[in-house]
Scaffold this motif. Structure first.
Motif, PDB file in Angstrom:
ATOM      1  N   UNK A 124      -1.536  12.077  12.346  1.00 19.38           N
ATOM      2  CA  UNK A 124      -0.580  11.292  11.561  1.00 19.38           C
ATOM      3  C   UNK A 124      -0.833   9.791  11.669  1.00 19.38           C
ATOM      4  N   UNK A 125      -1.510   9.360  12.754  1.00 23.27           N
ATOM      5  CA  UNK A 125      -1.751   7.929  12.910  1.00 23.27           C
ATOM      6  C   UNK A 125      -2.826   7.406  11.955  1.00 23.27           C
ATOM      7  N   UNK A 126      -3.381   8.316  11.135  1.00 22.72           N
ATOM      8  CA  UNK A 126      -4.260   7.870  10.046  1.00 22.72           C
ATOM      9  C   UNK A 126      -3.449   7.273   8.899  1.00 22.72           C
ATOM     10  N   UNK A 127      -2.144   7.497   8.907  1.00 23.21           N
ATOM     11  CA  UNK A 127      -1.346   7.098   7.746  1.00 23.21           C
ATOM     12  C   UNK A 127      -0.356   5.992   8.081  1.00 23.21           C
ATOM     13  N   UNK A 128      -0.460   4.887   7.372  1.00 22.03           N
ATOM     14  CA  UNK A 128       0.550   3.827   7.412  1.00 22.03           C
ATOM     15  C   UNK A 128       0.787   3.472   5.942  1.00 22.03           C
ATOM     16  N   UNK A 129       1.556   4.286   5.229  1.00 16.50           N
ATOM     17  CA  UNK A 129       1.731   4.046   3.793  1.00 16.50           C
ATOM     18  C   UNK A 129       2.200   2.610   3.533  1.00 16.50           C
ATOM     19  N   UNK A 130       1.498   1.956   2.649  1.00 15.71           N
ATOM     20  CA  UNK A 130       1.746   0.520   2.430  1.00 15.71           C
ATOM     21  C   UNK A 130       1.834   0.210   0.941  1.00 15.71           C
ATOM     22  N   UNK A 131       2.794  -0.623   0.595  1.00 11.77           N
ATOM     23  CA  UNK A 131       2.887  -1.126  -0.784  1.00 11.77           C
ATOM     24  C   UNK A 131       2.770  -2.640  -0.725  1.00 11.77           C
ATOM     25  N   UNK A 132       1.811  -3.160  -1.474  1.00 12.59           N
ATOM     26  CA  UNK A 132       1.668  -4.617  -1.552  1.00 12.59           C
ATOM     27  C   UNK A 132       1.496  -4.962  -3.023  1.00 12.59           C
ATOM     28  N   UNK A 133       2.109  -6.058  -3.452  1.00 15.36           N
ATOM     29  CA  UNK A 133       2.037  -6.394  -4.879  1.00 15.36           C
ATOM     30  C   UNK A 133       1.610  -7.844  -5.092  1.00 15.36           C
ATOM     31  N   UNK A 134       0.322  -8.121  -4.854  1.00 15.78           N
ATOM     32  CA  UNK A 134      -0.159  -9.483  -5.084  1.00 15.78           C
ATOM     33  C   UNK A 134      -0.383  -9.710  -6.587  1.00 15.78           C
ATOM     34  N   UNK A 135      -0.138 -10.919  -7.035  1.00 15.54           N
ATOM     35  CA  UNK A 135      -0.347 -11.297  -8.449  1.00 15.54           C
ATOM     36  C   UNK A 135       0.257 -10.228  -9.371  1.00 15.54           C
ATOM     37  N   UNK A 136      -0.565  -9.708 -10.307  1.00 14.01           N
ATOM     38  CA  UNK A 136      -0.035  -8.724 -11.258  1.00 14.01           C
ATOM     39  C   UNK A 136      -0.501  -7.318 -10.913  1.00 14.01           C
ATOM     40  N   UNK A 137      -0.647  -7.067  -9.640  1.00  5.43           N
ATOM     41  CA  UNK A 137      -1.131  -5.759  -9.228  1.00  5.43           C
ATOM     42  C   UNK A 137      -0.191  -5.104  -8.227  1.00  5.43           C
ATOM     43  N   UNK A 138      -0.202  -3.791  -8.224  1.00  4.69           N
ATOM     44  CA  UNK A 138       0.508  -3.031  -7.187  1.00  4.69           C
ATOM     45  C   UNK A 138      -0.537  -2.249  -6.416  1.00  4.69           C
ATOM     46  N   UNK A 139      -0.537  -2.404  -5.090  1.00  2.00           N
ATOM     47  CA  UNK A 139      -1.480  -1.678  -4.238  1.00  2.00           C
ATOM     48  C   UNK A 139      -0.693  -0.626  -3.475  1.00  2.00           C
ATOM     49  N   UNK A 140      -1.006   0.627  -3.714  1.00  6.54           N
ATOM     50  CA  UNK A 140      -0.367   1.725  -2.991  1.00  6.54           C
ATOM     51  C   UNK A 140      -1.439   2.313  -2.073  1.00  6.54           C
ATOM     52  N   UNK A 141      -1.279   2.093  -0.794  1.00  5.75           N
ATOM     53  CA  UNK A 141      -2.367   2.446   0.120  1.00  5.75           C
ATOM     54  C   UNK A 141      -1.881   3.386   1.230  1.00  5.75           C
ATOM     55  N   UNK A 142      -2.785   4.248   1.673  1.00  3.94           N
ATOM     56  CA  UNK A 142      -2.447   5.120   2.804  1.00  3.94           C
ATOM     57  C   UNK A 142      -2.629   4.382   4.118  1.00  3.94           C
ATOM     58  N   UNK A 143      -3.256   3.204   4.039  1.00  4.00           N
ATOM     59  CA  UNK A 143      -3.620   2.489   5.260  1.00  4.00           C
ATOM     60  C   UNK A 143      -3.238   1.021   5.148  1.00  4.00           C
ATOM     61  N   UNK A 144      -2.630   0.514   6.188  1.00  4.23           N
ATOM     62  CA  UNK A 144      -2.210  -0.889   6.173  1.00  4.23           C
ATOM     63  C   UNK A 144      -3.423  -1.817   6.124  1.00  4.23           C
TER      64      UNK A 144
END
Lengths: 560, 469
Positions: free
Chosen positions: A442-462
């Motif tokens: 489970x420590x492979x996963x740090x679900x992260x949402x970041x929204x720089x500029x006009x983008x949304x980044x949905x990532x499984x990893x910080x």
């Protein structure tokens, strides 16, 4: 191309598939290079393989043939294939192989040895002599097994699946241009499309191939799965419409390049392709990101809004499943309409990045060590960011609730800053855990949402999300679209090998169970796989076409 | 199945002197012989020969199949010495188990992996009887992985079973009731004072200890009260004192049960528990087609009850006159695990166990998920028209009819290793390995067979009698 054309003059135009090597030297040079030998000998499997009785048998056989034909195998291979090779297949399981040599005498000698070996093997097995020779029209024809038929004529080996096919080929060769593959308009167009630089070409007569019920069924079914249709949109349309398909193979430095061209008949896209791919005149997918530790990247141009709006027409059989999906999305997006209030606010340039993760030094890497995955979506309006944030947190809440029901540890939400941007990161806590429990998957996963500029980044990893924020803020990678491309995939062989190497132990254990290998055998198999993956420096695949003829280009670059 | 029944009858000799058996229509035969003779050590002589077939019978039941070398060694050592050796710890077993424990725990993410690693142990273990007994106890404590929710906990439960498999029954019982997997599988993750868990209590009484028909509803209620205070939290067992019901309980007419330890001590020492375990041992090692008479069963139960020593009890069964009596041979249907692992061990190969676990699941023996409190089906329940076809397909696949098991079993190579090189001797060798109980004259005729040694082995394993153990 001259040699290739001359070989295709011997093939009846009924062939539906052909593979021709026009410049064998270009392909053989890297394969027969001493550096390649060194590379093969460096493979972990080599010491065991080279010590095996089968290998000894093979080298003894090669030495015997070398003595008999008075040439080493490298030289003989070059000479015997110098004029090119062609393999063609026609309906009814008919096939033919033509090999043009520059040393007919050596070819005949080799043929004679092959006949002797066949006889000797039959004798050992107690079977009667299978080699038969027959003189027809002054030409000797042989068969080594009673089924195939072959002959040597004008410095060429002509081998066919059966005597009737050999007859047809020889008649075609004698008759000249008319009725040959070389004279057929689609084939000529295919040759022209792949160009003079190609060292080899594969050609498929799609019009004939599509008449096979299995192929027709497969193509008809390709649009039934919405996700598959979304990914391979355009390709299926092209295969359904085009008259022919040609794949040209090129050697560019240390890279092997394959370019696919679909012939005329491939009109404007229909089905899913007509709504998800770039319309004529519109720019295509964006360039892929390049972040530290990147293993693979995929850039797509897919208009999800138009695609989903047309779902009832495109997938009438899937309506109930899609309605369920839509209702689920309604929970996350607070009852908003998925088509017009969610997907309409996303741009069509979608990018996916896979990269190695950085783990906190104190906790170490979990086992297995999974790469991070991130989806980067363009946002048409910044107000949508809050809606997306809310949906993301609801999804994490649902994950936590479900895990809680199973008494599994939940994610802790955090809002860290990175380069002035507030991200939403969810992590599993290591507090109170024994060191051996900190390696859980489970420590492979740090679900992260970041929204720089006009983008949304949905990532499984910080760590991957942070790298992507850096890349977006750096600017240029988000820039110019890849003209006309709707799909661009990149793979870094070295990095992939690194990740596989980090998971060496789980892979070895998996191999033991899947293959029944001993520990040592499993290690050898995995080490060999890693060595082979490591030979590929970069691989890339680009699909173009959109609402026009489709093209695909695959490039595999090998390490030095 | 008719053919199998015919084969069973065909191989039984007349009852031995002094033996009696009774049988109601449709009921299993009852073996009623002098217990003293039945459980006395078998000594070969006269009609009771100690030969390759007898050694094969012992090795088939006590482990999962045998190699030609193992059988040869057993024939040379004699029955008592062979049983003693099978029971004896071997130095390499500790390393072997340590290595496999680590591999299992690292890969304990799924039920499929659990089954695959266990099968691999069965194939390679230097102590096959321990693996055989681990499977035996797994049937007695059949925690389903899908109910436990975490495969790793079931891995640890099975590892504990392995450590205790030939130890003392009271220790084994205590250790199992302290396994989170066992509690979770029967809804015992929270044994609250205000809501005692009857499901776990029922399993403990009817399944793990005294067996069905002994305990009443009141015993179940009292047992559930004795289990209070035990919780499983985040995969670990916890005792919460405030949740324990402190009042004394009365279970099976035994007063003064205050807690789990008292309860388990009482149950482990209960005479019905010894009988229940003895009956299971009978069905595993002696016969599935005949039941023991009460006196015969009681004699074995008394032996177990004396000090609850499992190794001594299993040793007693395996070296007994009754075990070696011709009536006991081929008196069981092979379970899918016994069928597949026995074939692979016999042909000295290690097959890919991940696909094998899947195939065994299709045949009804999912090692991670036993179907009921009684473990898996038994006897002829394993075999019907459909499963027989699937079983034959499995043995054919293992023998290389397709590439599913990577053609790791090579009858020709095994025959060559044992100096059977030519066609005829090689075929006879394989037939002798697969059908050790048939007299040479009764073995399938090899001269008329067209095909290679692999085909020959496939042909042999498709015969109905190969389904028997």
């Amino acid at each position: 191309m001259a040699a290739g054309e001359s070989l295709s003059r011997g093939v009846p135009d009924a062939a539906i598939f052909s593979f021709e090597v026009w410049r064998p030297q270009a392909l053989l040079d890297p394969l027969l290079d001493p550096a390649m030998t060194e590379r093969v000998e460096a493979l972990p499997v080599w010491p065991a393989f080279s010590a095996s009785p089968q290998f000894r048998q093979l080298t003894d056989g090669v030495r015997f043939i070398e003595m008999a034909i008075d040439a080493d195998w490298r030289k003989a291979t070059r000479e015997l294939t110098a004029g090119g090779m062609l393999f063609a297949a026609a309906p009814g399981e008919r096939a033919v192989l033509l090999v043009a040599t520059e040393n007919e005498e050596r070819l005949r000698k080799l043929h004679e040895i092959a006949g002797q070996i066949t006889r000797s093997e039959a004798r050992k097995a107690g079977r009667e002599d299978p080699v038969r020779a027959e003189e027809i029209d002054g030409l000797t024809r042989w068969t080594f097994n009673g089924k195939e038929a072959h002959t040597i004529v004008d410095g060429r080996l002509v081998a066919a699946s059966d005597p009737a096919t050999l007859d047809a080929v020889l008649r075609t060769m004698k008759a000249g241009e008319a009725g040959t593959l070389a004279a057929s308009a689609p084939y000529r167009a295919a040759c022209a499309a792949v160009g003079d630089e190609a060292v080899a070409m594969a050609y498929v007569n799609l019009r004939v191939l599509r008449s096979a019920p299995a192929v027709a069924q497969a193509l008809a079914g390709s649009n039934e799965n919405p996700l598959a249709a979304l990914l391979v949109a355009g390709l299926a349309t092209g295969l359904k419409q085009a008259d022919w398909l040609a794949v040209g193979f090129y050697i560019e430095g240390r890279a092997l390049v394959a370019r696919t061209v679909l012939g005329p008949g491939s009109g404007p896209a229909d089905g899913p392709a007509s709504v998800v791919l770039p319309p004529a005149g519109r720019a295509g997918a964006l360039p892929n990101f390049a972040v530290p530790g990147q293993i693979a990247a995929l850039s797509l141009f897919r208009d999800l809004h138009r695609f989903y709006a047309a779902k009832d027409e495109l997938f009438p059989a899937r309506t109930s499943g899609l309605i369920f999906f839509e209702n689920m999305m309604g929970i996350f997006f607070t009852g908003r309409d998925l088509t017009d209030e969610v997907l309409a606010r996303l741009g069509p340039e979608i990018r996916l990045v896979v990269a190695r993760q950085d783990y906190p030094a104190a906790a170490g890497a979990p086992e297995p060590e999974l790469p991070g995955f991130a989806l980067v979506l363009p946002l048409k309006d910044r107000e949508f960011k809050l809606i997306l944030e809310e949906a993301w947190q609801k999804a994490l809440g649902l994950v936590n609730f479900t895990r809680g029901q199973k008494a599994e540890p939940g994610l802790i939400l955090d809002r860290p800053q990175h380069r002035g941007l507030t991200m939403t990161v969810a992590r599993f806590s290591t507090a109170g855990l024994a060191p051996e429990d900190r390696g859980d998957t489970r420590f492979n996963f740090q679900p992260t949402l970041a929204m720089p500029a006009d983008f949304a980044i949905l990532s499984s990893s910080e760590s991957l999300a942070r790298k992507l924020v850096d890349a977006v803020q750096a600017g240029p990678a988000t820039g110019l679209p890849l003209g006309g491309s709707h799909t661009a995939l990149q793979l870094d062989g070295g990095r992939l090998a690194e990740v596989l190497r980090a998971n060496h132990e789980p892979m070895v254990r998996g191999n033991m169970l899947k293959e029944g290998h001993t520990r040592a055998e499993a290690e050898l198999a995995i080490d060999t796989l890693l060595a082979l993956v490591g030979q590929v420096r970069q691989a890339s695949l680009t699909l173009q076409g959109g609402n026009g003829p489709s093209e695909a280009s695959l490039r595999i670059e090998f390490t030095r | 199945m008719k053919e199998i029944e015919f084969m069973q009858r065909d191989h039984r000799t007349a009852p031995r002197p002094g033996a009696a058996s009774s049988r109601r229509e449709g009921a299993p035969r009852v073996v009623d012989v002098d217990p003293e003779w039945a459980w006395a050590p078998f000594s070969p002589g006269g009609a009771n020969r100690w030969d390759a077939a007898a050694a094969a019978h012992l090795l088939r039941r006590a482990s999962f199949g045998f190699t030609a070398t193992e059988r040869q060694r057993a024939v040379a050592e004699g029955p008592q010495a062979t049983v003693a050796r099978l029971l004896q710890p071997v130095p390499e077993a500790a390393d072997f188990d340590g290595q496999f424990d680590a591999w299992e725990e690292h890969g304990a993410g799924s039920a499929a992996e659990l089954a695959a690693w266990w099968l691999r142990r069965m194939l390679e273990s230097p102590r096959p009887l321990v693996e055989r007994m681990t499977l035996f106890w797994r049937e007695c404590f059949p925690a389903r992985t899908d109910r436990v929710g975490e495969a790793g906990l079931v891995v640890r439960q099975v590892q504990q079973l392995r450590r205790d498999a030939l130890g003392r029954f009271d220790v084994l019982l205590r250790n199992q009731l302290h396994q989170p997997a066992v509690l979770l599988a029967w809804g015992g993750g929270q044994n609250r004072r205000s809501q005692p868990n009857h499901q776990l209590a029922r399993a403990l009484l009817h399944g793990f200890t005294v067996g069905p028909g002994v305990a009443g509803d009141r015993d179940v209620t009292e047992t559930a009260r004795a289990l209070t205070g035990w919780f499983v939290r985040r995969g670990k067992l916890q005792f919460v004192e405030r949740e324990q019901d402190p009042a004394p309980k009365c279970v099976l007419e035994q007063d003064g049960v205050h807690n789990l330890d008292d309860l388990l001590t009482g149950l482990a020492h209960h005479e019905a528990t010894s009988r229940h375990v003895a009956r299971r041992l009978w069905r595993t090692f002696i016969s599935e087609v005949a039941d023991p008479s009460p006196t015969l069963l009681q004699a074995l139960a008394d032996f177990l009850a004396a000090d609850r020593d499992l190794a001594a009890t299993v040793g007693r069964v395996l070296s007994s006159n009754l075990f070696h009596a011709p009536e006991s041979r081929l008196a069981r249907a092979k379970s899918p695990v016994e069928l597949a692992v026995g074939l692979a061990r016999g042909l000295e190969g290690v097959v890919p166990t991940e696909p094998l676990a899947g195939a065994l699941r299709e045949l009804g023996q999912d090692l991670a998920n036993p179907p009921s409190l009684d473990g898996w089906p038994r006897g002829t329940d394993w075999i019907n028209g459909a499963t027989l076809a699937l079983r034959c397909r499995l043995t054919a696949s293992l023998l290389g009819a397709n590439d599913r098991y990577k053609r790791r079993l090579d009858p020709a190579a095994v025959a060559r290793r044992h100096w059977a090189v030519e066609d005829g001797p090689a075929r006879r060798f394989i037939a002798g390995l697969l059908f050790p109980d048939l007299e040479t004259a009764a073995r399938p005729e090899w001269r008329d067979f067209a095909g290679d040694l692999r085909d020959w082995a496939i042909h042999l394993t498709a015969r109905p009698e190969y389904q028997l153990l």
